[in-house]
Design a protein around this motif. Structure first.
Motif, PDB file in Angstrom:
ATOM      1  N   SER A  77     -16.554  10.871  14.810  1.00  0.00           N
ATOM      2  CA  SER A  77     -16.281  11.799  15.915  1.00  0.00           C
ATOM      3  C   SER A  77     -16.177  13.237  15.418  1.00  0.00           C
ATOM      4  O   SER A  77     -16.579  14.172  16.117  1.00  0.00           O
ATOM      5  CB  SER A  77     -15.005  11.387  16.646  1.00  0.00           C
ATOM      6  OG  SER A  77     -13.893  11.381  15.773  1.00  0.00           O
ATOM      7  N   ALA A  78     -15.647  13.428  14.194  1.00  0.00           N
ATOM      8  CA  ALA A  78     -15.535  14.790  13.646  1.00  0.00           C
ATOM      9  C   ALA A  78     -16.912  15.385  13.377  1.00  0.00           C
ATOM     10  O   ALA A  78     -17.187  16.547  13.722  1.00  0.00           O
ATOM     11  CB  ALA A  78     -14.702  14.770  12.366  1.00  0.00           C
ATOM     12  N   LEU A  92     -12.828   8.253  13.117  1.00  0.00           N
ATOM     13  CA  LEU A  92     -12.427   9.660  13.049  1.00  0.00           C
ATOM     14  C   LEU A  92     -13.513  10.504  12.385  1.00  0.00           C
ATOM     15  O   LEU A  92     -13.810  11.620  12.840  1.00  0.00           O
ATOM     16  CB  LEU A  92     -11.108   9.785  12.277  1.00  0.00           C
ATOM     17  CG  LEU A  92      -9.863   9.241  12.984  1.00  0.00           C
ATOM     18  CD1 LEU A  92      -8.678   9.169  12.011  1.00  0.00           C
ATOM     19  CD2 LEU A  92      -9.496  10.119  14.178  1.00  0.00           C
ATOM     20  N   ALA A 104     -18.501  16.194  16.639  1.00  0.00           N
ATOM     21  CA  ALA A 104     -17.952  17.419  17.233  1.00  0.00           C
ATOM     22  C   ALA A 104     -18.609  18.655  16.628  1.00  0.00           C
ATOM     23  O   ALA A 104     -18.928  19.625  17.338  1.00  0.00           O
ATOM     24  CB  ALA A 104     -16.442  17.466  17.026  1.00  0.00           C
ATOM     25  N   SER A 113      -5.426  12.896  18.784  1.00  0.00           N
ATOM     26  CA  SER A 113      -5.504  12.887  17.324  1.00  0.00           C
ATOM     27  C   SER A 113      -4.250  12.288  16.708  1.00  0.00           C
ATOM     28  O   SER A 113      -4.335  11.492  15.753  1.00  0.00           O
ATOM     29  CB  SER A 113      -5.711  14.309  16.792  1.00  0.00           C
ATOM     30  OG  SER A 113      -6.923  14.854  17.263  1.00  0.00           O
TER      31      SER A 113
END
Length: 385
Positions: free
Chosen positions: A146-147, A143, A150, A244
């Motif tokens: 990927s955050a 997570l 992004a 999510s």
């Protein structure tokens, strides 16, 4: 005991690093597709390659784990995995991308086996379940990766620069954390495994439980957004929210999983997990509206979260060295993750996504029914003098 606690923290960090590399790559796949100049078809073929690379490399892991100290092996293989993050951003043709993704997947697979073998050793020293929390940190790392990816994509940062910075940072974290890992080598009298170790008969039933869980996980991660957007006609942001919810539900359940396993035991835990996952998949199939379907995906994530950690923990206790059986189970699990997107898509093409998730429901039921194979082996009897 302090050394063991440090080793647990270090192994948690190693799992988070492995997950962060995975999440970083996954979030920049659109950039990679644009850089190569391929469409959905070519990208679909390319994304099969990491799974193939992992399947080819994992049977070699048992020999590596037998030959080298597990602490050193884990350090080197996780560093290789960090370095492998640089590869996918370099090619400018689909053929070269496929080749480098095979190497990327091979690095992922052998590193996965090594870190899970380290986790099995720590769990044995603790004498209670701690494996689920390690996989929870993998989810957190994914997570986080990927955050950050992004944010990098939103800022328009070139993925080659992003991957270089991420790889260096994660490699430094690995070097620091790996100093606290536990050293471990098999006893000298233990025979070396074959150079290319396939799953043994003892491991196969455990691997089939992993197959069911990983298939359901792949379906949830890869198809939940498509289900909400295309089948229910909702917005892209709501579809992203579904992924999510699924991912966060899995992470939270993994952190709570060790307590549940300690209280109930492995077999009742997997039966309960199978019931929860089956209920969630059934809600997805029958829900018909966005809110129930999102909740169904969340419940599916909760149900499958602890199964893979339990499978790895059980396999690691079979035989003379944790790396041997782990390699076999990991190969089956990766194989399931490899075929899941294609099977879900194929059924959806021939029938509907609803029918695809009816299959997921059946597999989660089978997962719960197969829980008995995770029953711990009885302790050997103590001989009286």
């Amino acid at each position: 005991m302090e050394m063991l606690r440090r080793a647990r923290v270090a192994t948690s960090v190693i799992f988070a690093v492995h997950g962060a590399v995975t999440g970083t790559f996954a979030a920049r796949v659109p950039w990679i597709a644009d850089h190569v100049g391929t469409g959905a078809g070519g990208l679909g073929v390319a994304l099969l390659m990491p799974g193939i690379g992992a399947l080819l490399a994992m049977p070699l892991s048992a020999r590596l784990a037998h030959r080298y100290d597990l602490r050193s092996l884990t350090r080197v293989l996780i560093l290789c995995w960090c370095a492998a993050l640089l590869l996918p951003a370099l090619p400018t043709s689909i053929v070269v991308l496929c080749l480098v993704l095979v190497a990327y997947g091979a690095a992922a697979g052998v590193a996965d086996v090594a870190m899970n073998a380290q986790a099995v050793v720590i769990e044995e020293r603790y004498g209670r379940s701690v494996m689920s929390s390690f996989h929870g940190f993998w989810s957190v790392g994914g997570l986080a990766g990927s955050a950050v990816a992004a944010l990098a994509a939103r800022a328009g940062l070139d993925a080659r620069i992003h991957f270089l910075v991420a790889a260096v940072a994660l490699a430094v974290i690995t070097l620091v954390a790996s100093a606290w890992l536990l050293p471990h080598r098999p006893e000298p009298e233990v025979d070396a495994p074959p150079a290319f170790a396939l799953p043994s008969r003892a491991v196969l039933p455990i691997g089939l439980v992993a197959l069911c869980a990983v298939f359901a996980e792949g379906a949830g991660l890869d198809w939940s957004a498509v289900y909400v957007r295309d089948l229910l006609g909702d917005t892209a942001s709501t579809a992203a929210l579904t992924v999510s919810v699924f991912s966060v539900s899995m992470a939270l359940a993994r952190f709570a999983g060790d307590r549940v396993i300690h209280r109930l035991g492995p077999v009742p835990t997997v039966r309960l997990a199978g019931a929860a996952a089956s209920a969630g998949a059934l809600i997805v199939v029958l829900g018909g509206r966005t809110v129930p379907v999102i909740l169904g995906f969340g419940l599916l994530g909760v149900g499958i979260a602890v199964v893979v950690p339990l499978v790895f923990a059980t396999a690691g206790r079979i035989g003379d060295h944790p790396g041997r059986s782990l390699a076999g189970v990991a190969g089956i699990a990766y194989g399931s993750g490899l075929i899941a997107p294609g099977i879900i898509g194929g059924i959806a093409h021939l029938s509907s996504l609803t029918a695809s998730f009816a299959l997921v429901t059946a597999l989660t039921v089978a997962m719960g029914l197969g829980a008995g194979v995770l029953r711990p082996a009885p302790a050997p009897a103590v001989q009286q003098e």
